[in-house]
Design an enzyme around this catalytic site. Sequence first.
Site, PDB file in Angstrom:
ATOM      1  N   SER A 125      29.934  77.939  66.176  1.00 54.12           N
ATOM      2  CA  SER A 125      28.592  78.175  66.570  1.00 54.12           C
ATOM      3  C   SER A 125      27.676  79.298  65.726  1.00 54.12           C
ATOM      4  CB  SER A 125      28.659  78.861  68.079  1.00 54.12           C
ATOM      5  OG  SER A 125      29.386  77.842  68.886  1.00 54.12           O
ATOM      6  N   HIS A 163      27.951  79.942  76.164  1.00 49.95           N
ATOM      7  CA  HIS A 163      29.441  79.529  75.956  1.00 49.95           C
ATOM      8  C   HIS A 163      30.206  80.590  76.735  1.00 49.95           C
ATOM      9  CE1 HIS A 163      28.901  76.372  73.188  1.00 49.95           C
ATOM     10  NE2 HIS A 163      28.389  76.985  72.436  1.00 49.95           N
TER      11      HIS A 163
END
Length: 467
Positions: A319, A388
């Site tokens: 990410s 997340h």
Amino acid sequence: MSEAETSEVPVEAANIPASRSWIERLWSSIADRGRAFAPVVGASLPLDRAKELADSLLTERGEASGAAVARDLMTALRGLDPSSRAAFHRHLAENYGPRHDKLREAAEIYLADPTAENAARLGHCAEPPRQELLRRMNMSPGGTAALVEMRRQVLGAMRHDPSLSPLERDLHHLFTSWFNRGFLQLRRIDWQTPAAVLEKLIEYEAVHEIAGWHDLRRRLAADRRCFGFFHPALPHEPLIFVEVALVQGLASAVQPLLAAEGEAGAEARAEAADTAIFYSISNCQDGLRGISFGNFLIKQVVEDLKAELPQLVRFSTLSPIPGFRRWLDRRMETDDAAAELALPLSDPDWATDVLKSEALRPALMRLCAQYLTDPGPGARMDPVARFHLGNGARLERINWLGNTAPRGMTESHGLMVNYLYDREEIERNHEAFARGGVVVRSGAVDALLAPPPKGSKAAKRLAKAAS
């Protein structure tokens, strides 16, 4: 599209219009039959006609005639110029609110006798008629897509016209129900998917740009997966999609995942893979901003991948850290220790200078770990981290120079993160973050948070790089 790319396009031509869904065909048929019963609208100016149609739609009681009026209204709105359309949005926002006298009366009755029946009456009076109008506008063929587009326009206009907020709130309220997880369909997207949908991937990819059809085909090869959520009212419009790479071990850099290795050997790589890396998640509809899909998407894709490929033992993201550089710039203005980074980071080629890169590495990694776990008073948590961690992932690893593309260097000095989705720990991690803001992290991240001793080799290298 270049000639070189046309040979890569799937069999269906990308410009063929997508067929309408069965629900759109149904409402169109009802509207056709209802036109004979619809009221006549006399206004000649386009904006006045749209307003009159809205009033008529809200008071209409017949289903067929209502569908006909809804279609006429949506047709009228499509014909408005931008200023008239903005005026119609203000008309919706400023009118069609609850009747204050009825609401006050219902509130007084409930306070005097707080029964379930009186509470229901109060709730009915509190709901703006505007919501019912929007529901009826949704009866028009293509109504859902038009209302999503309306909210996109309203969100953009609200920056300088906050009076539109009642309309935006009502659209958001309705969309949370209309786009409930129970209505969403998870579909795998591959090279056999209709071209009209594949074009959307190229258009909507928000993290790592897709450079045409050849690049897209690589991302849909046998050692890759792509999944998207779709809604029955928007069958050819992905709401959100995720791209997955099947690899061995945790990926630490995105460039190898995006490299055009070709399809040769892709099946063998998929069979040998033990890890699924979620390397790009893209929301597609600006009009659905604030309607969460990603948490359901990742968890369902994890389960589907495990069922398809039981050899997978690891599910992780690779990410970006979009807020890190801005946070670090502010930190360097107030923190003497962080300020030492300013001079070496001012060299645009520091990442390719081995001495400067290695000198900066310990301090940047430590500060990034701090940013992701405890950014400090008044600082916002990184949006990707919040997403997340809120979904139950663990902050597993920070990767040095994981994205050396211009965007990666601009956002986070090239750093990237692995968020690990452990199927046995997802709910526990989610509860820890949701209830107490606990950032569940690995020992490797904990080790980064320890400040280096004074006079360490890392500090000396940094001082030398700054000189």
